[in-house]
Design a protein around this motif. Structure first.
Motif, PDB file in Angstrom:
ATOM      1  N   VAL A 180      -5.601  68.177  42.559  1.00  0.00           N
ATOM      2  CA  VAL A 180      -5.270  69.156  41.534  1.00  0.00           C
ATOM      3  C   VAL A 180      -5.933  68.820  40.202  1.00  0.00           C
ATOM      4  N   ARG A 181      -5.798  67.568  39.775  1.00  0.00           N
ATOM      5  CA  ARG A 181      -6.286  67.249  38.430  1.00  0.00           C
ATOM      6  C   ARG A 181      -7.787  67.446  38.283  1.00  0.00           C
ATOM      7  N   PRO A 182      -8.652  66.882  39.167  1.00  0.00           N
ATOM      8  CA  PRO A 182     -10.077  67.150  38.999  1.00  0.00           C
ATOM      9  C   PRO A 182     -10.441  68.619  39.154  1.00  0.00           C
ATOM     10  N   LEU A 183      -9.680  69.359  39.961  1.00  0.00           N
ATOM     11  CA  LEU A 183      -9.939  70.785  40.119  1.00  0.00           C
ATOM     12  C   LEU A 183      -9.741  71.529  38.807  1.00  0.00           C
ATOM     13  N   VAL A 184      -8.581  71.339  38.174  1.00  0.00           N
ATOM     14  CA  VAL A 184      -8.314  72.085  36.944  1.00  0.00           C
ATOM     15  C   VAL A 184      -9.170  71.569  35.783  1.00  0.00           C
TER      16      VAL A 184
ATOM     17  N   ASP B 159     -11.260  82.644  59.354  1.00  0.00           N
ATOM     18  CA  ASP B 159     -12.689  82.733  59.070  1.00  0.00           C
ATOM     19  C   ASP B 159     -13.295  81.370  58.770  1.00  0.00           C
ATOM     20  N   ARG B 160     -12.499  80.328  58.744  1.00  0.00           N
ATOM     21  CA  ARG B 160     -13.028  79.010  58.391  1.00  0.00           C
ATOM     22  C   ARG B 160     -14.017  78.561  59.463  1.00  0.00           C
ATOM     23  N   MET B 161     -15.204  78.110  58.992  1.00  0.00           N
ATOM     24  CA  MET B 161     -16.276  77.760  59.920  1.00  0.00           C
ATOM     25  C   MET B 161     -16.673  76.288  59.819  1.00  0.00           C
ATOM     26  N   LYS B 162     -16.303  75.633  58.751  1.00  0.00           N
ATOM     27  CA  LYS B 162     -16.780  74.284  58.548  1.00  0.00           C
ATOM     28  C   LYS B 162     -15.610  73.369  58.240  1.00  0.00           C
ATOM     29  N   GLU B 163     -15.929  72.108  58.089  1.00  0.00           N
ATOM     30  CA  GLU B 163     -14.892  71.160  57.703  1.00  0.00           C
ATOM     31  C   GLU B 163     -14.333  71.550  56.343  1.00  0.00           C
ATOM     32  N   PRO B 164     -13.046  71.326  56.133  1.00  0.00           N
ATOM     33  CA  PRO B 164     -12.445  71.732  54.860  1.00  0.00           C
ATOM     34  C   PRO B 164     -12.991  70.945  53.682  1.00  0.00           C
ATOM     35  N   ILE B 165     -12.868  71.545  52.516  1.00  0.00           N
ATOM     36  CA  ILE B 165     -13.248  70.896  51.256  1.00  0.00           C
ATOM     37  C   ILE B 165     -11.974  70.363  50.622  1.00  0.00           C
ATOM     38  N   HIS B 166     -11.909  69.060  50.416  1.00  0.00           N
ATOM     39  CA  HIS B 166     -10.721  68.433  49.852  1.00  0.00           C
ATOM     40  C   HIS B 166     -10.913  68.261  48.339  1.00  0.00           C
TER      41      HIS B 166
ATOM     42  N   PRO C 211     -18.420  77.572  43.475  1.00  0.00           N
ATOM     43  CA  PRO C 211     -19.885  77.422  43.415  1.00  0.00           C
ATOM     44  C   PRO C 211     -20.330  75.958  43.389  1.00  0.00           C
ATOM     45  N   TYR C 212     -19.604  75.142  42.651  1.00  0.00           N
ATOM     46  CA  TYR C 212     -19.929  73.719  42.589  1.00  0.00           C
ATOM     47  C   TYR C 212     -19.668  73.065  43.944  1.00  0.00           C
ATOM     48  N   ALA C 213     -18.538  73.426  44.579  1.00  0.00           N
ATOM     49  CA  ALA C 213     -18.213  72.867  45.894  1.00  0.00           C
ATOM     50  C   ALA C 213     -19.252  73.271  46.924  1.00  0.00           C
TER      51      ALA C 213
ATOM     52  N   GLY D  18     -15.023  81.957  53.496  1.00  0.00           N
ATOM     53  CA  GLY D  18     -15.305  81.263  54.738  1.00  0.00           C
ATOM     54  C   GLY D  18     -15.098  79.762  54.705  1.00  0.00           C
ATOM     55  N   GLU D  19     -14.655  79.254  53.596  1.00  0.00           N
ATOM     56  CA  GLU D  19     -14.411  77.811  53.466  1.00  0.00           C
ATOM     57  C   GLU D  19     -12.923  77.575  53.244  1.00  0.00           C
ATOM     58  N   LEU D  20     -12.432  76.491  53.807  1.00  0.00           N
ATOM     59  CA  LEU D  20     -11.036  76.130  53.624  1.00  0.00           C
ATOM     60  C   LEU D  20     -10.947  75.012  52.586  1.00  0.00           C
ATOM     61  N   PHE D  21     -10.212  75.259  51.538  1.00  0.00           N
ATOM     62  CA  PHE D  21      -9.978  74.267  50.498  1.00  0.00           C
ATOM     63  C   PHE D  21      -8.600  73.659  50.694  1.00  0.00           C
ATOM     64  N   ILE D  22      -8.556  72.353  50.817  1.00  0.00           N
ATOM     65  CA  ILE D  22      -7.285  71.642  50.911  1.00  0.00           C
ATOM     66  C   ILE D  22      -7.031  70.965  49.575  1.00  0.00           C
ATOM     67  N   ILE D  23      -5.917  71.350  48.945  1.00  0.00           N
ATOM     68  CA  ILE D  23      -5.593  70.878  47.600  1.00  0.00           C
ATOM     69  C   ILE D  23      -4.368  69.972  47.689  1.00  0.00           C
ATOM     70  N   GLU D  24      -4.477  68.813  47.071  1.00  0.00           N
ATOM     71  CA  GLU D  24      -3.362  67.867  47.062  1.00  0.00           C
ATOM     72  C   GLU D  24      -3.082  67.421  45.636  1.00  0.00           C
ATOM     73  N   GLY D  25      -1.823  67.066  45.410  1.00  0.00           N
ATOM     74  CA  GLY D  25      -1.454  66.574  44.087  1.00  0.00           C
ATOM     75  C   GLY D  25      -0.049  66.008  44.096  1.00  0.00           C
ATOM     76  N   ARG D  26       0.350  65.493  42.953  1.00  0.00           N
ATOM     77  CA  ARG D  26       1.676  64.907  42.816  1.00  0.00           C
ATOM     78  C   ARG D  26       2.223  65.334  41.462  1.00  0.00           C
ATOM     79  N   CYS D  27       3.258  66.169  41.479  1.00  0.00           N
ATOM     80  CA  CYS D  27       3.804  66.646  40.206  1.00  0.00           C
ATOM     81  C   CYS D  27       4.851  65.655  39.690  1.00  0.00           C
ATOM     82  N   ASP D  28       4.938  65.561  38.359  1.00  0.00           N
ATOM     83  CA  ASP D  28       5.828  64.577  37.748  1.00  0.00           C
ATOM     84  C   ASP D  28       7.289  64.846  38.077  1.00  0.00           C
ATOM     85  N   GLY D  29       7.693  66.127  38.014  1.00  0.00           N
ATOM     86  CA  GLY D  29       9.102  66.416  38.266  1.00  0.00           C
ATOM     87  C   GLY D  29       9.321  67.840  38.738  1.00  0.00           C
TER      88      GLY D  29
END
Length: 790
Positions: free
Chosen positions: A16-20, A6-13, A172-174, A71-82
């Motif tokens: 992790v940290r700013p998201l949470v 159902d994705r219709m637009k460019e993904p939202i990147h 909603p903010y995105a 309808g939007e694709l969210f791409i989530i990236e992060g780096r976990c400590d361990g």
């Protein structure tokens, strides 16, 4: 949740940290002391914990996942400590260093920390198909290195539900930002240059800026006063956003007046349909509502519960405003009861344009630290009045300490904190040794960093930090609060000294000044070019522009240009006939100032008699200004006068400039200083300003530090005297004279007072339209000047 199809637009990147943090942040802005070395501590703590991992455990694991929502694709990236194995169970280990005691941790850990770890666990479980994951929070007390851990076990279904909850909270903010971006890009596509025609040189400047951004290099542009440099740089940078070459524009300045010019340019384009989020950042001490709320006492209602209200405040202002000036920020801050300074920073991270002081891009202590590297790579920095950045950069990358601060701390904290007193005493004792060592000359210049004092500052900083952390929430008697205010100031001074010491190289010297009652140690950045270049190396393009980048080779050298960077010189659009330039060839060298002040007063009196109008008279110093002013007031002339004084408030500066109105009955003389707030960035077009008098070639006062600069550049094969004295001085002259002709219809009188203007190297640095000066009539001069040989 909907399927990926159902994705219709460019993904939202989103990371992790700013998201949470967006979804889970809550509580208050903490008053009192906060460690300035938390980043370094965090790195050290993380590395120490990770060294204890077993051979098959993993650290710094890069993670990426995709989640579809409405309808939007969210791409989530992060780096976990361990990612570690504990009792046969794969466990996400999230490490947090804290400065407060471990027993102060509420419950079983902070919700934001759990949220960050849960998202990492979800991403790993989804990628590696685990049915469940264990999550561990590892808290480490930074100073004691004591450890406290909390663990939870979650099924994949629980982790997936949590991830969906995070996206639902952020969406909603995105979506607000997504809708804004579409409207912004459409408005940019339709935007035309906001004036009916280009002034001479404007099209060349605008085209060069766009080409520079397209190629991802930098530009050094010398463009004359009055050409309209602000709109000529902003317009192509905005067009670059519309073409996806850039994502954000940073318009950085040295003065409030030039910030106003950027706001006016954005407002003009906004009136023509531009839809962009642009925020002006104002210094904390100016925008704080401290007269209404006592921030220092920790009782400010704007800070209490700030993170409970900030998301609503940011969404509200972004939904309803585009040009977010100081007044707009203050309005919404009061509406939502949030700290206006912190609010402006939160808005900045979501905006398309930022107007600010140089510090937010170049100063490592103040820069926008939460700015992600991918945003920098699509960021364009517009450096207005770039000639100011040389000295500002030198200040940013220098640091100094004073003996008196440590002596006072030694006395004040003898009972309050013996550890602080002891470490301060050690620094004080070392500086006494330096005073004795340099008793003969009173100063010293060394090419190596002062390792002994730096080693003594480390335990002082650690002791001060422990004391400040322990006492940050403790109420104190007024006598003690004064001592702790001194401790806080000295702590930050020492921290800055250590930070700058890490940058110390062949471009630095250690300057020691040892008097009878004070010792000063300064890590003096002689050549800031490398560090200024490093500050913007990750941005797409930086445009340096000014009317007075003279000579251009000097400014390219001092601002860190590389071989591939462009240079542009735009010819003046004004005609020589617009200028009536006169030279009064007096010696105003310090030894001659007593003789010269009467002649200058005579000349001003003759000027008043010759013509009516508004005139700015610029002097090399406040004392000399005052002396000539007092001499002038003895003249029998009919004129009004204004005097610039040190430390004028913004309302006082505004009143000074508002007095320059056209059509006045009496001549108005405004006495001001070269290099001051009225000498650049001031726009008084038409009959608001009819004349400018510049007294002196603007050389900085001769002194030990300037001589150190001179010697350094001489040793580097440059003209040391020009680099240290002539170029900075003549820049002030060019700026002051540039106040006169602002439009193609302006005319006016420019008087240059100094015999050196007719000599090299000063004469060749004058603009072409000034070089057709004529000597002033000497008949009005006093007799002692008639016989003086110039």
């Amino acid at each position: 949740m909907t399927g990926t199809g159902d994705r219709m637009k460019e993904p939202i990147h989103i990371s992790v940290r700013p998201l949470v943090e967006y979804v889970h942040r809550s509580g208050s802005i903490q008053s009192g002391f906060r460690s300035n070395s938390s980043m370094q501590e965090g790195t050290r703590v993380h590395q120490a914990i990770q060294k204890s991992y077993k051979e098959h455990d993993r650290k710094e694991v890069h993670l990426r996942t995709e989640i579809s929502y409405e309808g939007e694709l969210f791409i989530i990236e992060g780096r976990c400590d361990g990612l570690i194995e504990l009792d046969g169970v794969w466990t996400v280990d999230e490490i947090k260093s804290i400065s407060q005691p471990l027993e102060d941790i509420q419950g079983d850990g902070h919700p934001v920390h759990w949220a960050q770890a849960f998202l990492y666990a979800y991403m790993i479980a989804r990628e590696e198909q685990h049915h469940s994951m264990q999550v561990q929070l590892t808290y480490v007390q930074a100073h004691s290195e004591d450890i406290r851990r909390f663990r939870r076990m979650l099924s994949f279904a629980e982790l997936e539900a949590f991830a969906q909850e995070m996206i639902a909270g952020y969406a909603p903010y995105a979506f607000l930002l997504r809708a804004h971006a579409a409207k912004r890009d459409a408005s940019i596509a339709m935007l035309e240059f906001p004036f009916d025609t280009y002034r001479s040189g404007q099209r060349t400047l605008a085209g060069s800026v766009y080409k520079t951004i397209a190629e991802g290099v930098n530009l050094f542009a010398k463009a004359p006063t009055g050409i309209g440099k602000t709109v000529s740089t902003l317009f192509p940078a905005i067009k670059a956003i519309g073409e996806r070459l850039a994502r954000r524009v940073y318009y950085v300045t040295a003065r409030t007046t030039t910030r106003a010019a950027a706001e006016e340019a954005y407002a003009r384009m906004q009136a023509q349909g531009l839809h962009m989020h642009v925020v002006t950042l104002t210094a904390k001490d100016k925008i704080c509502f401290k007269d209404e709320h006592d921030c220092d006492a920790g009782s400010c209602s704007m800070c209490e519960g700030y993170y409970d209200r900030i998301n609503g405040a940011v969404s509200d202002i972004l939904a309803n405003e585009t040009l977010m000036t100081r007044a707009v920020i203050e309005h919404y801050a009061r509406k939502h009861k949030v700290c206006p300074f912190e609010f402006s920073l939160d808005v900045a991270y979501a905006s398309d344009g930022i107007i600010s002081d140089y510090n937010y891009v170049f100063d490592p202590r103040i820069s926008l630290k939460r700015l992600l590297e991918e945003h920098k790579r699509k960021g364009v920095v517009l450096v207005d009045e770039a000639h100011n950045l040389v000295e500002r950069g030198r200040d940013m990358f220098s640091a100094e300490i004073l003996k008196s601060s440590f002596l006072e701390l030694k006395r004040e904290f003898k009972l309050l904190s013996p550890e602080v007193a002891t470490t301060a005493s050690a620094v004080n004792a070392h500086m006494i040794t330096l005073r004795k060592l340099h008793a003969d000359t009173g100063k010293a210049v060394e090419t190596a960093a002062p390792q002994e004092v730096l080693e003594l500052l480390v335990p002082f900083v650690e002791a001060a930090e422990r004391e400040l952390v322990t006492g940050s929430s403790t109420s104190r008697a007024s006598s003690e609060s004064t001592a702790y205010a001194l401790l806080l100031d000295t702590y930050f001074t020492a921290q800055n000294m250590l930070r700058i010491a890490a940058l110390y190289d062949e471009r630095y010297v250690t300057y020691i000044e040892a008097g009878r009652s004070e010792v000063r140690i300064k890590l003096f950045c002689l050549d800031p070019s490398h560090l200024l270049g490093q500050a913007v190396k990750n941005y797409r393009s930086t445009i340096y522009f000014s009317a007075t980048l003279t000579p251009l080779a000097y400014y390219r050298d001092m601002l860190g240009a590389s071989e591939e960077d462009y240079t542009l010189q735009v010819p003046s659009p004004f005609h020589q006939e617009q200028w009536d330039v006169r030279l009064l060839p007096l010696s105003i060298r310090y030894r001659d100032r007593e003789r010269s002040k009467g002649a200058i007063a005579d000349m001003l009196a003759g000027l008043v008699a010759e013509r009516k109008g508004n005139v700015l008279v610029f002097f090399p110093s406040y004392p000399y200004l005052r002396e000539v002013y007092e001499e002038f007031m003895l003249q029998d002339v009919s004129a009004d006068t204004l005097i610039q004084s040190p430390g004028m408030t913004e309302p006082e500066r505004d009143r000074f400039l508002e007095a320059f109105q056209p059509g006045q009955e009496r001549t108005l003389l405004g006495f001001a200083v070269l290099g001051g707030v009225f000498a650049e960035g001031v726009d008084l077009p038409g009959d608001r300003l009819n004349g400018v008098v510049v007294v002196g070639v603007g050389l900085p006062q001769i002194g030990a530090e300037r001589d150190v600069l001179r010697d350094y550049f001489s040793e580097q094969g440059r003209n040391g005297f020009n680099y240290a004295y002539v170029y900075p001085g003549m820049n002030k002259v060019l700026q002051a004279g540039g106040r006169l002709i602002r439009t193609e219809h302006d005319e006016g009188l420019l008087v240059l007072v100094d015999d050196r203007f007719a000599k090299e190297p000063y004469a060749s640095l004058l603009p072409d339209e000034w070089k057709s000066y004529r000597l002033t009539e000497q008949t009005g001069l006093r007799k002692e000047w008639m016989d003086y040989e110039f």
